[in-house]
Design a protein around this motif. Structure first.
Motif, mmCIF file in Angstrom:
data_model
loop_
_atom_site.group_PDB
_atom_site.id
_atom_site.type_symbol
_atom_site.label_atom_id
_atom_site.label_comp_id
_atom_site.label_asym_id
_atom_site.label_seq_id
_atom_site.Cartn_x
_atom_site.Cartn_y
_atom_site.Cartn_z
ATOM 1 N N UNK A 63 8.216 5.004 -7.079
ATOM 2 C CA UNK A 63 8.196 3.677 -7.694
ATOM 3 C C UNK A 63 6.850 3.507 -8.374
ATOM 4 N N UNK A 64 6.903 2.997 -9.597
ATOM 5 C CA UNK A 64 5.684 2.803 -10.378
ATOM 6 C C UNK A 64 5.542 1.328 -10.698
ATOM 7 N N UNK A 65 4.344 0.811 -10.477
ATOM 8 C CA UNK A 65 4.111 -0.589 -10.804
ATOM 9 C C UNK A 65 2.974 -0.716 -11.806
ATOM 10 N N UNK A 66 3.184 -1.619 -12.753
ATOM 11 C CA UNK A 66 2.181 -1.882 -13.785
ATOM 12 C C UNK A 66 1.800 -3.351 -13.824
ATOM 13 N N UNK A 67 2.513 -4.166 -13.102
ATOM 14 C CA UNK A 67 2.235 -5.593 -13.044
ATOM 15 C C UNK A 67 0.908 -5.821 -12.326
ATOM 16 N N UNK A 68 -0.029 -6.466 -12.999
ATOM 17 C CA UNK A 68 -1.379 -6.662 -12.450
ATOM 18 C C UNK A 68 -1.351 -7.419 -11.123
ATOM 19 N N UNK A 69 -0.454 -8.381 -10.981
ATOM 20 C CA UNK A 69 -0.365 -9.150 -9.741
ATOM 21 C C UNK A 69 0.064 -8.248 -8.570
ATOM 22 N N UNK A 70 1.054 -7.371 -8.787
ATOM 23 C CA UNK A 70 1.477 -6.430 -7.754
ATOM 24 C C UNK A 70 0.369 -5.426 -7.425
ATOM 25 N N UNK A 71 -0.317 -4.965 -8.454
ATOM 26 C CA UNK A 71 -1.420 -4.019 -8.243
ATOM 27 C C UNK A 71 -2.507 -4.666 -7.393
ATOM 28 N N UNK A 72 -2.883 -5.881 -7.749
ATOM 29 C CA UNK A 72 -3.920 -6.602 -6.988
ATOM 30 C C UNK A 72 -3.477 -6.844 -5.556
ATOM 31 N N UNK A 73 -2.234 -7.235 -5.377
ATOM 32 C CA UNK A 73 -1.700 -7.481 -4.041
ATOM 33 C C UNK A 73 -1.753 -6.211 -3.191
ATOM 34 N N UNK A 74 -1.329 -5.095 -3.766
ATOM 35 C CA UNK A 74 -1.346 -3.829 -3.039
ATOM 36 C C UNK A 74 -2.773 -3.417 -2.703
ATOM 37 N N UNK A 75 -3.656 -3.510 -3.685
ATOM 38 C CA UNK A 75 -5.062 -3.122 -3.464
ATOM 39 C C UNK A 75 -5.677 -3.981 -2.355
ATOM 40 N N UNK A 76 -5.402 -5.273 -2.364
ATOM 41 C CA UNK A 76 -5.937 -6.151 -1.325
ATOM 42 C C UNK A 76 -5.413 -5.795 0.060
ATOM 43 N N UNK A 77 -4.180 -5.300 0.123
ATOM 44 C CA UNK A 77 -3.594 -4.968 1.428
ATOM 45 C C UNK A 77 -4.129 -3.662 2.010
ATOM 46 N N UNK A 78 -4.713 -2.807 1.171
ATOM 47 C CA UNK A 78 -5.170 -1.506 1.687
ATOM 48 C C UNK A 78 -6.678 -1.272 1.577
ATOM 49 N N UNK A 79 -7.391 -2.121 0.855
ATOM 50 C CA UNK A 79 -8.800 -1.819 0.575
ATOM 51 C C UNK A 79 -9.694 -1.764 1.818
ATOM 52 N N UNK A 80 -9.364 -2.495 2.870
ATOM 53 C CA UNK A 80 -10.206 -2.507 4.064
ATOM 54 C C UNK A 80 -9.791 -1.505 5.131
ATOM 55 N N UNK A 81 -8.736 -0.754 4.882
ATOM 56 C CA UNK A 81 -8.250 0.203 5.873
ATOM 57 C C UNK A 81 -9.246 1.349 6.022
ATOM 58 N N UNK A 82 -9.519 1.716 7.259
ATOM 59 C CA UNK A 82 -10.466 2.790 7.526
ATOM 60 C C UNK A 82 -9.733 4.118 7.697
ATOM 61 N N UNK A 83 -10.202 5.124 6.990
ATOM 62 C CA UNK A 83 -9.694 6.477 7.110
ATOM 63 C C UNK A 83 -10.623 7.221 8.063
ATOM 64 N N UNK A 84 -10.087 7.569 9.224
ATOM 65 C CA UNK A 84 -10.861 8.198 10.288
ATOM 66 C C UNK A 84 -10.491 9.682 10.322
ATOM 67 N N UNK A 85 -11.480 10.573 10.183
ATOM 68 C CA UNK A 85 -11.166 12.009 10.131
ATOM 69 C C UNK A 85 -10.437 12.480 11.389
ATOM 70 N N UNK A 86 -9.374 13.256 11.171
ATOM 71 C CA UNK A 86 -8.692 13.895 12.293
ATOM 72 C C UNK A 86 -9.558 15.036 12.793
ATOM 73 N N UNK A 87 -9.550 15.239 14.079
ATOM 74 C CA UNK A 87 -10.292 16.355 14.654
ATOM 75 C C UNK A 87 -9.696 17.674 14.177
ATOM 76 N N UNK A 88 -8.376 17.727 14.089
ATOM 77 C CA UNK A 88 -7.677 18.929 13.646
ATOM 78 C C UNK A 88 -7.524 18.886 12.123
ATOM 79 N N UNK A 89 -8.226 19.764 11.427
ATOM 80 C CA UNK A 89 -8.160 19.817 9.969
ATOM 81 C C UNK A 89 -7.316 20.994 9.473
ATOM 82 N N UNK A 90 -6.480 21.560 10.364
ATOM 83 C CA UNK A 90 -5.619 22.661 9.947
ATOM 84 C C UNK A 90 -4.613 22.169 8.900
ATOM 85 N N UNK A 91 -4.331 23.027 7.928
ATOM 86 C CA UNK A 91 -3.423 22.699 6.827
ATOM 87 C C UNK A 91 -2.052 22.292 7.351
#
Length: 145
Positions: A63-91
């Motif tokens: 699904x592709x979105x180009x609507x600025x309001x949807x883009x802003x909404x999505x960005x706001x919902x994920x911008x504060x999420x923390x990506x924590x490195x997994x100990x296991x980095x195997x492919x």
């Protein structure tokens, strides 16, 4: 006999040099992964995102979105999420969702819900249900694989 000892000695020296080189290379490529947000992965900022494509790893549909309001909404919902490195980095193989940000037709940043820049992460809060809910509620046409 001398020749055999000389050859054995040279082979031993080469093995030691190769092992030393390999250890040096391993140390040079070892990265210290840190917990980051998306903004820290892409410090240029996402203000210029004009399109977001979300690829469903289970179905292959996108699904592709180009609507600025949807883009802003999505960005706001994920911008504060923390990506924590997994100990296991195997492919690993596969992903739940892959998200790609565009500025016009140019890809500016891409990540999956468990992988950024080739490194594996878990997220806090869990990113999968957030992206899934957003994907499911999007009122845009899904493109088949």
């Amino acid at each position: 006999m001398r020749r055999v000892l000389l050859i054995v000695g040279l082979v031993a020296i080469l093995v030691v040099l190769c092992v030393h080189q390999f250890e040096g290379i391993a140390v040079l490529h070892e990265e210290k992964l840190e917990t980051k947000t998306l903004s820290q992965f892409y410090p240029k900022g996402f203000d210029h995102v004009s399109k977001i494509a979300i690829l469903n790893g289970s179905s292959g549909a996108k699904k592709t979105l180009t609507d600025k309001q949807n883009i802003t909404s999505f960005m706001n919902s994920i911008k504060g999420i923390q990506f924590i490195p997994d100990e296991n980095q195997e492919r690993r193989v596969g992903f739940t969702y892959n998200v790609t940000f565009y500025n016009d037709k140019k890809t500016i940043f891409s990540f999956s819900t468990t992988n950024v820049d080739g490194h594996y992460y878990h997220t806090e809060p869990d990113l999968d249900p957030i992206v899934n809910a957003f994907y499911e509620q999007l009122n845009v046409e899904e493109t088949a694989p």
